[in-house]
Design a protein around this motif. Structure first.
Motif, PDB file in Angstrom:
ATOM      1  N   GLY A  18      16.349 107.536   2.502  1.00 48.40           N
ATOM      2  CA  GLY A  18      15.146 108.321   2.285  1.00 48.40           C
ATOM      3  C   GLY A  18      14.056 107.986   3.285  1.00 48.40           C
ATOM      4  N   SER A  19      13.169 108.938   3.540  1.00 48.23           N
ATOM      5  CA  SER A  19      12.142 108.740   4.569  1.00 48.23           C
ATOM      6  C   SER A  19      10.734 108.636   3.990  1.00 48.23           C
ATOM      7  N   VAL A  20      10.600 108.767   2.668  1.00 44.01           N
ATOM      8  CA  VAL A  20       9.301 108.617   2.034  1.00 44.01           C
ATOM      9  C   VAL A  20       9.508 108.202   0.583  1.00 44.01           C
ATOM     10  N   VAL A  21       8.624 107.348   0.098  1.00 48.50           N
ATOM     11  CA  VAL A  21       8.649 106.942  -1.306  1.00 48.50           C
ATOM     12  C   VAL A  21       7.453 107.576  -2.007  1.00 48.50           C
ATOM     13  N   LEU A  22       7.725 108.300  -3.089  1.00 46.37           N
ATOM     14  CA  LEU A  22       6.671 108.911  -3.888  1.00 46.37           C
ATOM     15  C   LEU A  22       6.463 108.075  -5.145  1.00 46.37           C
ATOM     16  N   PHE A  23       5.229 107.686  -5.385  1.00 45.03           N
ATOM     17  CA  PHE A  23       4.882 106.945  -6.592  1.00 45.03           C
ATOM     18  C   PHE A  23       4.169 107.872  -7.571  1.00 45.03           C
ATOM     19  N   ALA A  24       4.536 107.764  -8.838  1.00 44.99           N
ATOM     20  CA  ALA A  24       3.854 108.537  -9.885  1.00 44.99           C
ATOM     21  C   ALA A  24       3.943 107.750 -11.180  1.00 44.99           C
ATOM     22  N   ALA A  25       2.996 107.975 -12.068  1.00 45.35           N
ATOM     23  CA  ALA A  25       2.938 107.227 -13.316  1.00 45.35           C
ATOM     24  C   ALA A  25       3.273 108.112 -14.511  1.00 45.35           C
ATOM     25  N   HIS A  26       3.865 107.467 -15.518  1.00 39.33           N
ATOM     26  CA  HIS A  26       4.133 108.139 -16.789  1.00 39.33           C
ATOM     27  C   HIS A  26       4.071 107.105 -17.900  1.00 39.33           C
ATOM     28  N   ALA A  27       3.219 107.360 -18.881  1.00 39.64           N
ATOM     29  CA  ALA A  27       3.065 106.458 -20.030  1.00 39.64           C
ATOM     30  C   ALA A  27       2.801 105.019 -19.590  1.00 39.64           C
ATOM     31  N   GLY A  28       1.957 104.865 -18.556  1.00 42.08           N
ATOM     32  CA  GLY A  28       1.566 103.541 -18.102  1.00 42.08           C
ATOM     33  C   GLY A  28       2.557 102.855 -17.190  1.00 42.08           C
ATOM     34  N   HIS A  31       6.646 104.896 -11.443  1.00 41.73           N
ATOM     35  CA  HIS A  31       7.999 105.258 -11.049  1.00 41.73           C
ATOM     36  C   HIS A  31       8.026 105.531  -9.549  1.00 41.73           C
ATOM     37  N   ALA A  32       9.123 105.139  -8.904  1.00 44.90           N
ATOM     38  CA  ALA A  32       9.265 105.323  -7.455  1.00 44.90           C
ATOM     39  C   ALA A  32      10.467 106.212  -7.162  1.00 44.90           C
ATOM     40  N   PHE A  33      10.260 107.161  -6.262  1.00 46.90           N
ATOM     41  CA  PHE A  33      11.325 108.060  -5.823  1.00 46.90           C
ATOM     42  C   PHE A  33      11.411 107.984  -4.293  1.00 46.90           C
ATOM     43  N   LYS A  34      12.557 107.542  -3.769  1.00 49.96           N
ATOM     44  CA  LYS A  34      12.741 107.482  -2.325  1.00 49.96           C
ATOM     45  C   LYS A  34      13.555 108.706  -1.910  1.00 49.96           C
ATOM     46  N   VAL A  35      12.883 109.624  -1.283  1.00 47.09           N
ATOM     47  CA  VAL A  35      13.500 110.922  -0.980  1.00 47.09           C
ATOM     48  C   VAL A  35      13.300 111.260   0.496  1.00 47.09           C
ATOM     49  N   HIS A  36      13.634 112.486   0.872  1.00 48.43           N
ATOM     50  CA  HIS A  36      13.619 112.888   2.276  1.00 48.43           C
ATOM     51  C   HIS A  36      12.500 113.887   2.534  1.00 48.43           C
ATOM     52  N   LEU A 352      18.312 127.599  -4.421  1.00 43.75           N
ATOM     53  CA  LEU A 352      17.900 126.276  -3.979  1.00 43.75           C
ATOM     54  C   LEU A 352      18.957 125.707  -3.048  1.00 43.75           C
ATOM     55  N   GLY A 353      18.506 124.810  -2.152  1.00 43.77           N
ATOM     56  CA  GLY A 353      19.409 124.292  -1.125  1.00 43.77           C
ATOM     57  C   GLY A 353      20.604 123.547  -1.683  1.00 43.77           C
ATOM     58  N   ASP A 354      21.719 123.663  -1.005  1.00 45.00           N
ATOM     59  CA  ASP A 354      22.932 122.947  -1.358  1.00 45.00           C
ATOM     60  C   ASP A 354      22.721 121.466  -1.095  1.00 45.00           C
ATOM     61  N   PRO A 355      22.924 120.614  -2.124  1.00 48.93           N
ATOM     62  CA  PRO A 355      22.701 119.173  -1.913  1.00 48.93           C
ATOM     63  C   PRO A 355      23.625 118.575  -0.863  1.00 48.93           C
ATOM     64  N   GLU A 356      24.687 119.314  -0.517  1.00 44.87           N
ATOM     65  CA  GLU A 356      25.595 118.831   0.533  1.00 44.87           C
ATOM     66  C   GLU A 356      25.216 119.418   1.901  1.00 44.87           C
ATOM     67  N   GLY A 357      24.146 120.210   1.909  1.00 41.00           N
ATOM     68  CA  GLY A 357      23.786 120.919   3.113  1.00 41.00           C
ATOM     69  C   GLY A 357      23.118 120.052   4.162  1.00 41.00           C
ATOM     70  N   ALA A 358      22.837 120.690   5.287  1.00 40.92           N
ATOM     71  CA  ALA A 358      22.320 119.964   6.444  1.00 40.92           C
ATOM     72  C   ALA A 358      20.940 119.411   6.232  1.00 40.92           C
ATOM     73  N   GLU A 359      20.161 120.038   5.300  1.00 39.34           N
ATOM     74  CA  GLU A 359      18.794 119.543   5.176  1.00 39.34           C
ATOM     75  C   GLU A 359      18.719 118.178   4.526  1.00 39.34           C
ATOM     76  N   PHE A 360      19.824 117.751   3.895  1.00 36.60           N
ATOM     77  CA  PHE A 360      19.833 116.433   3.267  1.00 36.60           C
ATOM     78  C   PHE A 360      20.342 115.410   4.280  1.00 36.60           C
ATOM     79  N   ARG A 361      19.670 115.334   5.382  1.00 39.20           N
ATOM     80  CA  ARG A 361      20.129 114.451   6.455  1.00 39.20           C
ATOM     81  C   ARG A 361      19.234 113.216   6.521  1.00 39.20           C
ATOM     82  N   ASN A 362      19.736 112.224   7.126  1.00 38.57           N
ATOM     83  CA  ASN A 362      18.937 111.010   7.339  1.00 38.57           C
ATOM     84  C   ASN A 362      17.970 111.260   8.467  1.00 38.57           C
ATOM     85  N   GLU A 363      16.706 110.938   8.243  1.00 39.47           N
ATOM     86  CA  GLU A 363      15.700 111.177   9.279  1.00 39.47           C
ATOM     87  C   GLU A 363      15.507 109.904  10.107  1.00 39.47           C
TER      88      GLU A 363
END
Length: 363
Positions: A18-28, A31-36, A352-363
């Motif tokens: 993943g090329s970015v980590v998104l932080f968000a809170a829920h019920a205190g 949560h971290a999501f490492k996505v592209h 929606l994009g195919d999860p196996e598609g080209a856009e899910f590439r390593n940056e």
């Protein structure tokens, strides 16, 4: 940013490349999501612009990549990301007439609008639009489906699944969603459905472990009976409550006018078929007037009855009145005119994009 031990990583949405980590809170909890960036940017012009803008200062990093603190609820953000990475999950969201849809998918729908994830936004909007009837014919078909549901089960308050309207659309949450997400198309049917439900029958209270004891103005205890509808009354805003009260007033006036214009049968006794049917019109708020009009309009009176002609006239008026009633819901409930905002240049026939598609590439 929260301390490392306070951060929960969503494993199936935490990619090693993943090329970015998104932080968000829920019920205190954070949560971290490492996505592209490429995946988010390919579906959302807002994300694309956000990642393309040069930063005046160096971005914070986490786990070797850029990180962003998101202002959104982590559960809603997770649903959004899951829809982008695992498109099959959309199928469950688009389940036909899911009674929990307005509550369950409100968050992801609002985020799809906020971040302009156009495809997802259109899919969810189309789902909510399809759920709620836009014509009288669609309404009648939906009521036929509901009539076929079993109403024989006596509910146990520790087993909420036994409530028959768990399988029916819930109007108050739909109204709340329609207001927040600009979905005026579903408001007329939702307000009318809500007008047929007693304000004493609260969806959540009656399903609690200790439902409150309710009484009417004379002190009589009100008891939920099998088949009686409930609603999430607490979700209504004061202005929407006023719309509902206005609508109920006009519905009562409408019924009174039908009664006044019907004329009187010559026999006009308490046993007269026409008299009995006219009384049905005047039972007041929370009755399903569309249903009552249909029942009266379907009444067949033998030709030799003295009230045959009068009843035939009343039945004809009631059938015609159903269409007029439906067409005037926006006025009765004080709702905005319906304007289709989907006539734009974007194609709705995209996936929606195919999860196996080209856009899910390593940056």
């Amino acid at each position: 940013m929260a301390a490392e031990h306070e951060i929960s990583r969503q494993q199936d949405l935490y990619y090693a490349d993943g090329s970015v980590v998104l932080f968000a809170a829920h019920a205190g909890q954070t949560h971290a999501f490492k996505v592209h960036k490429s995946v988010l940017g390919s579906h959302s012009r807002v994300f694309a612009d956000m990642f393309a803008l040069p930063s005046a200062t160096e971005l914070e990093t986490y786990d070797g990549v850029d990180s962003v603190n998101m202002p959104d609820d982590a559960k809603d953000l997770e649903d959004l990301l899951r829809a982008l990475y695992y498109p099959a999950t959309i199928l469950s969201m688009l389940e036909n007439r899911n009674p929990l849809a307005a509550m369950k998918y409100r968050g992801i729908f609002m985020l799809s609008q906020k971040y302009f994830v156009r495809v997802l936004q259109k899919l969810l909007r189309a789902r909510f639009r399809a759920d709620w009837p836009s014509t009288l014919q669609e309404w009648d078909k939906l009521m036929e489906q509901y009539d076929s549901l079993s109403e024989s089960t006596v509910p146990q308050h520790d087993a909420a699944s036994q409530f028959v309207d768990n399988r029916m659309l819930e109007p108050a949450s739909a109204i709340r969603l329609a207001r927040e997400a600009n979905l005026p198309e579903i408001l007329p049917a939702a307000f009318y459905m809500l007008s047929t439900i007693s304000p004493f029958m609260d969806f959540d209270s009656l399903r609690s472990g200790s439902p409150p004891t309710l009484t009417d103005s004379e002190g009589n205890v009100l008891v939920w009976v099998p088949g009686e509808r409930t609603a999430r009354w607490g979700l209504l805003t004061p202005s929407d409550m006023m719309c509902l009260m206005r609508g109920k007033h006009y519905l009562t006036e409408f019924a009174q006018k039908i009664d006044q214009e019907a004329g009187r049968c010559l026999c006009d006794t308490n046993h007269c078929v026409q008299y009995i049917n006219r009384r049905k019109l005047l039972k007041g708020p929370t009755q399903d007037l569309l249903r009552v009009l249909n029942e009266i309009g379907s009444t067949v009176t033998p030709a030799h009855y003295s009230c045959h002609d009068a009843m035939h006239m009343l039945a004809s008026r009631c059938i015609e009145a159903r269409s007029r009633l439906w067409e005037n819901f926006c006025y009765y409930f004080g709702l905005p005119d319906i304007d289709d905002d989907q006539n734009d240049d974007d194609s709705d026939d995209v996936a929606l994009g195919d999860p196996e598609g080209a856009e899910f590439r390593n940056e």
